[in-house]
Design an enzyme around this catalytic site. Structure first.
Site, mmCIF file in Angstrom:
data_model
loop_
_atom_site.group_PDB
_atom_site.id
_atom_site.type_symbol
_atom_site.label_atom_id
_atom_site.label_comp_id
_atom_site.label_asym_id
_atom_site.label_seq_id
_atom_site.Cartn_x
_atom_site.Cartn_y
_atom_site.Cartn_z
ATOM 1 C CG ASP A 277 -1.806 1.195 1.306
ATOM 2 O OD1 ASP A 277 -2.595 1.359 0.359
ATOM 3 O OD2 ASP A 277 -1.726 1.969 2.281
ATOM 4 C CD GLU A 319 -2.389 2.078 -3.559
ATOM 5 O OE1 GLU A 319 -3.251 2.881 -3.929
ATOM 6 O OE2 GLU A 319 -1.616 2.318 -2.611
HETATM 7 C C1 OTU Z 1 -4.061 3.729 -0.480
HETATM 8 O O1 OTU Z 1 -4.387 4.709 -1.437
HETATM 9 C C2 OTU Z 1 -5.313 2.942 -0.208
HETATM 10 O O2 OTU Z 1 -5.744 2.301 -1.383
HETATM 11 C C3 OTU Z 1 -6.365 3.854 0.366
HETATM 12 O O3 OTU Z 1 -7.593 3.211 0.545
HETATM 13 C C4 OTU Z 1 -5.835 4.403 1.657
HETATM 14 O O4 OTU Z 1 -6.705 5.399 2.119
HETATM 15 C C5 OTU Z 1 -4.434 5.011 1.522
HETATM 16 O O5 OTU Z 1 -3.547 4.235 0.729
HETATM 17 C C6 OTU Z 1 -3.784 5.137 2.862
HETATM 18 O O6 OTU Z 1 -3.475 3.871 3.398
HETATM 19 O O7 OTU Z 1 -3.890 8.131 -1.905
HETATM 20 O O8 OTU Z 1 -6.468 8.066 -2.428
HETATM 21 O O9 OTU Z 1 -0.002 6.421 -4.983
HETATM 22 O O10 OTU Z 1 -2.617 7.049 -4.225
HETATM 23 O O11 OTU Z 1 -1.576 4.809 -1.724
HETATM 24 C C7 OTU Z 1 -5.836 6.872 -2.167
HETATM 25 C C8 OTU Z 1 -0.641 5.680 -4.022
HETATM 26 C C9 OTU Z 1 -4.371 7.042 -1.893
HETATM 27 C C10 OTU Z 1 -1.767 6.455 -3.338
HETATM 28 C C11 OTU Z 1 -2.499 5.470 -2.519
HETATM 29 C C12 OTU Z 1 -3.547 5.856 -1.600
#
Ligand code: OTU
Length: 638
Positions: A277, A319
Site C-alpha cells: 500500500d 499500489e
Molecule cells: C491507499 O491509497 C489505499 O488504497 C487507500 O484506501 C488508503 O486510504 C491510503 O492508501 C492510505 O493507506 O492516496 O487516495 O499512490 O494514491 O496509496 C488513495 C498511491 C491514496 C496512493 C495510494 C492511496
C-alpha cells in the site's frame, strides 16, 4: 557466495543448516538484498545491528516454513509466470462486506469459483484501530487479524482452502504508516526514544513548513496538511493520509526490519501476494513531492529479495497511483530490473477508460498507452476498472496536449461528468477531495458511473441496456489488455452505489464509502437470469473469463499496442505474445460504428465465430466494413 561473506553470516546460516534450497537462494539474492540496503543505510550506526536482526528473521522464517508452502515455493520457482497466465482472473472484496468473517469467505468460495476467479484480494484484514480507520489502512498489529474478522488461524485455513481451489490470496501490507494506536506509537508517546525513531516527528513547525512548500495533499478536504500536532507527544507527526495514520520513518533500518518481519509473517500463513500500500510515499526528501524517490525503489528491491530468499512462492503487487512515467518503475526498471514488483495496478488504463466513456473519444487513451514505457520482462499489469478508492484523473499536460486537449479542462469535465452535473451526463457519482480549481477525484460504483443507477431510476430500458454495455466494454478492455484482470466486488452484479453509505458517522465525510456497498446476495441469486442487470453482467463477465482462457496472446508477458481503427470512437488494441496475436476492437459509442475490414487485414487477424463470443452479439458485415453495435467489442485472432 564469497567465503568472507559466508563467514560473516555463519550465525544466520547455521539456523537453516541442511536446507540446500534456502542456501542457494540466499547466495543468489544476497547482493540484491545487501546492496540497496547498504546504499540507503550504510552510514547509519543502527545498520549493523539491524542487518543481523534482518538475517535472523529471514533465516528463522525460512527454517519454520510449512512443508506445503515449501512445495509451493518450488512449484513457483519453476513456473514464475503463475500470476501472469491468460487463465488468471482476480477478485477483490472486503471480508466483512463480502461474507462477514474469514470463515464466511471460506463458505463463499463456490461463488468465486463459479465466476472463474483464480486470485482473491481481501481488503485490509489486520488488527486496526476502532473506526475511523480508513477501511483498515490504520494497523495496530501486523501479526494479528482484526478480531471482528477472525484469527490468524482462520486466515491460514482460508489460504489453504483457496490453494486447494486453485486460487491465490492477496493481502495488504500497509508499509507507509501505522495507526496512532500501534504499540510503537504508544511507546513513543510514553517516552521510548527507540520507538519514537520509528516515526517522523518534529519539535516545531520549521521543518514541516519547509516540506509543505513542495508536498501535495492526499486528503486536502478531510485531512488537510501532511503533519499533525500530537498533544500527548508534544510534537508534530508526519501524517500523509489521515491524522491517525502516522508515517513510518523508512530512513530508520529498524523500520525496514520490522516491516520485513510483517511480510514474512503473512507469507508464513500462506498469503501468496502482498499488496504494498502507498508504496510511492516511503521515502521523504525536502524540496520534492516526497513520492517515487529513488530510495523507494532500493527499499522495494530489498523487501523483494527478503521474500525471495525466505518465501519465494510469494509475489509483490505495487499500489502506486502515479503518473504514467513513474508507474512502470515499480515493476523494476534500470538497475532494479527483475528485482521489484511482479504486478502493478494499471491506473492509467483505468482512468482513461472512464475518460473515454465520458468523451466517447479513444484518442487520449490510445495516445497515452502508446507513449508508456514497456513493461520489464517477467512483470505484468493488474488491469482493473474500479477499486475501493476514488478515481484520480491522472492525465498529464503532455498527453492531453498531444491530442489537442487541455489537461485541466478535461479533468474538470470528467469531474463534472461523473458527479452527474455535466449536461447530458449518464453518471451518478460524487466528488472526492474537491479542489478550488474545480477538479476533484470521483467516487461511485462502476455501474452507477456507467449510467445504470440513473437508467433504472428512470425505468428507461434502452438506457439500461446502454449502461450495462458500457460497463461490459470497459471490463472487456481490462480483460483483453493482457495482465491480471481484477473484478471489484459487486461489479459482477452491476451493484449500484450504497444508498446508506453516509449513515455511518465514521464514513460520512469520505465519499469512497459510496462504492463499498455490502455484498447483495439477493441480487447474486438473480445472476442466472440474463434479463436482470445482475444476470446480464454476470453472464457477460463469465464470457470474458472464457474468452481470456483460450487466448495465449493475453499472457501477461506479452505486449499491447493501440492501433488506428479509422474511427475516433473505436479503440483498436493489438496484443502479441509468443507468436500469437489478437486485435481487440471496442466501440465507445452509442451509435453503430463501421470499421473497415482492411484494419483487420493490416494486422493479419480475422473476425471468426470466436471473435464475437465475448460480447455475445452477432457480427454485422456491410460491404467492406464491420459494423459495430453500440459498445460492441470484437476479439479478432491472428
Ligand atoms: C491507499 O491509497 C489505499 O488504497 C487507500 O484506501 C488508503 O486510504 C491510503 O492508501 C492510505 O493507506 O492516496 O487516495 O499512490 O494514491 O496509496 C488513495 C498511491 C491514496 C496512493 C495510494 C492511496
Amino acid at each position: 557466495m564469497r567465503p568472507e561473506v559466508r563467514a560473516r553470516h555463519a550465525h544466520a546460516l547455521t539456523r537453516i543448516h541442511g536446507d540446500d534450497a534456502f542456501l542457494r537462494r540466499f547466495e543468489r539474492f544476497f547482493t540484491e538484498l545487501h546492496d540497496p540496503l547498504h546504499a540507503v543505510y550504510g552510514d547509519d550506526p543502527r545498520f549493523p545491528a539491524a542487518w543481523d536482526a534482518l538475517l535472523d528473521v529471514v533465516a528463522a522464517s525460512a527454517a519454520a516454513r510449512d512443508p506445503e508452502l515449501r512445495a509451493l515455493d518450488h512449484e513457483r520457482e519453476i513456473t514464475p509466470d503463475w500470476l501472469h497466465r491468460e487463465q488468471a482472473v482476480g477478485y477483490v472484496a472486503y471480508v466483512d462486506r463480502f461474507a462477514g468473517t474469514l470463515q464466511g469467505v471460506r463458505e463463499r468460495l463456490g461463488y468465486l469459483r463459479e465466476l472463474g476467479v483464480t486470485y482473491l484480494h481481501l481488503m485490509p484484514l489486520l488488527r486496526t484501530r476502532p473506526e475511523p480507520n480508513d477501511g483498515g489502512y490504520a494497523v495496530t498489529d501486523y501479526g494479528a487479524v482484526e478480531p471482528a474478522l477472525g484469527t490468524m488461524d482462520d486466515l491460514r485455513e482460508l489460504a489453504a482452502d483457496l490453494r486447494a481451489a486453485g486460487m491465490s490470496l492477496c493481502v495488504d501490507v500497509v508499509l507507509n504508516h501505522t495507526a496512532r494506536e500501534h504499540p510503537w506509537a504508544v511507546a513513543a508517546r510514553r517516552g521510548d526514544a527507540r520507538r519514537l525513531a520509528f516515526y517522523r516527528t518534529f519539535a516545531d513547525r520549521t521543518e514541516p513548513e519547509a516540506y509543505e512548500r513542495t508536498l501535495p495533499e492526499v486528503f486536502p478536504d478531510t485531512a488537510p496538511g501532511n503533519f499533525t500536532f500530537d498533544p500527548e507527544l508534544g510534537r508534530w507527526v508526519w501524517t500523509t493520509f489521515n491524522t491517525y495514520q502516522w508515517d513510518l520513518d523508512h530512513a530508520n533500518p529498524e523500520v525496514f526490519v520490522a516491516m520485513a518481519a510483517a511480510m514474512l509473517e503473512l507469507a508464513a500463513v500462506g498469503v501468496d501476494v502482498l499488496r504494498l500500500d502507498a508504496a510511492p510515499f516511503l521515502w521523504k526528501r525536502a524540496g520534492t513531492d516526497c513520492q517515487n524517490q529513488p530510495e523507494v525503489h532500493d527499499l522495494l528491491q530489498a523487501y523483494r529479495a527478503v521474500v525471495r530468499i525466505a518465501a519465494p512462492a510469494v509475489a509483490f503487487k505495487a499500489e502506486a497511483i502515479v503518473a504514467p512515467r513513474d508507474l512502470v518503475a515499480y515493476l523494476g526498471v534500470g538497475r532494479h530490473e527483475g528485482m521489484e514488483c511482479d504486478l502493478a495496478y494499471h491506473n492509467v488504463l483505468m482512468v482513461l477508460l472512464w475518460s473515454t466513456l465520458a468523451s466517447r473519444r479513444v484518442a487520449l487513451l490510445a495516445r497515452t498507452l502508446a507513449s508508456m514505457p514497456p513493461v520489464p520482462a517477467g512483470a505484468g499489469w493488474l488491469t482493473y476498472v474500479r477499486c475501493h478508492d476514488d478515481i484520480g484523473w491522472a492525465i498529464t499536460d503532455e498527453d492531453a496536449g498531444a491530442v489537442g486537449e487541455d489537461a485541466h479542462l478535461h479533468r474538470r469535465f470528467l469531474t463534472e461528468f461523473y458527479s452527474g452535473v455535466f449536461p447530458g451526463s449518464f453518471a451518478r457519482g460524487a466528488p472526492f477531495q474537491p479542489e478550488p480549481s474545480g477538479e476533484a477525484r470521483i467516487s461511485g460504483t462502476a455501474a452507477s458511473l456507467a449510467g445504470l443507477e440513473l437508467a433504472l431510476e428512470e425505468a428507461d430500458a434502452l438506457e439500461t441496456d446502454l449502461a450495462l454495455r458500457r460497463l461490459l466494454v470497459v471490463y472487456a478492455v481490462a480483460f483483453a489488455f493482457g495482465g491480471l484482470p481484477l473484478v471489484y466486488m459487486g461489479d459482477e452484479l452491476a451493484l449500484r452505489n450504497d444508498p446508506a453509505w453516509a449513515e455511518d458517522p465514521a464514513h460520512a465525510d469520505d465519499t469512497r464509502w459510496m462504492h463499498r456497498p455490502p455484498m447483495d446476495w439477493e441480487a447474486a441469486a438473480r445472476r442466472a437470469d440474463e434479463r436482470t442487470p445482475e444476470g446480464f453482467m454476470w453472464t457477460g463477465l463469465r464470457r470474458l473469463v472464457d474468452a481470456r482462457r483460450g487466448r495465449p496472446a493475453l499472457h501477461g508477458y506479452g505486449v499491447s499496442r493501440p492501433v488506428e481503427t479509422g474511427d475516433p470512437h473505436v479503440l483498436g488494441l493489438l496484443r502479441e505474445h509468443a507468436g500469437r496475436r489478437m486485435l481487440l476492437l471496442a466501440s465507445f459509442s452509442e451509435q453503430r460504428r463501421p470499421v473497415a475490414l482492411q484494419v483487420l487485414a493490416e494486422h493479419a487477424v480475422e473476425a471468426g465465430p470466436r471473435a464475437v463470443q465475448p460480447d455475445g452479439r452477432p457480427l454485422r458485415i456491410d460491404g467492406e466494413a464491420l459494423v459495430l453495435e453500440p459498445f460492441q467489442h470484437v476479439w479478432c485472432d491472428g
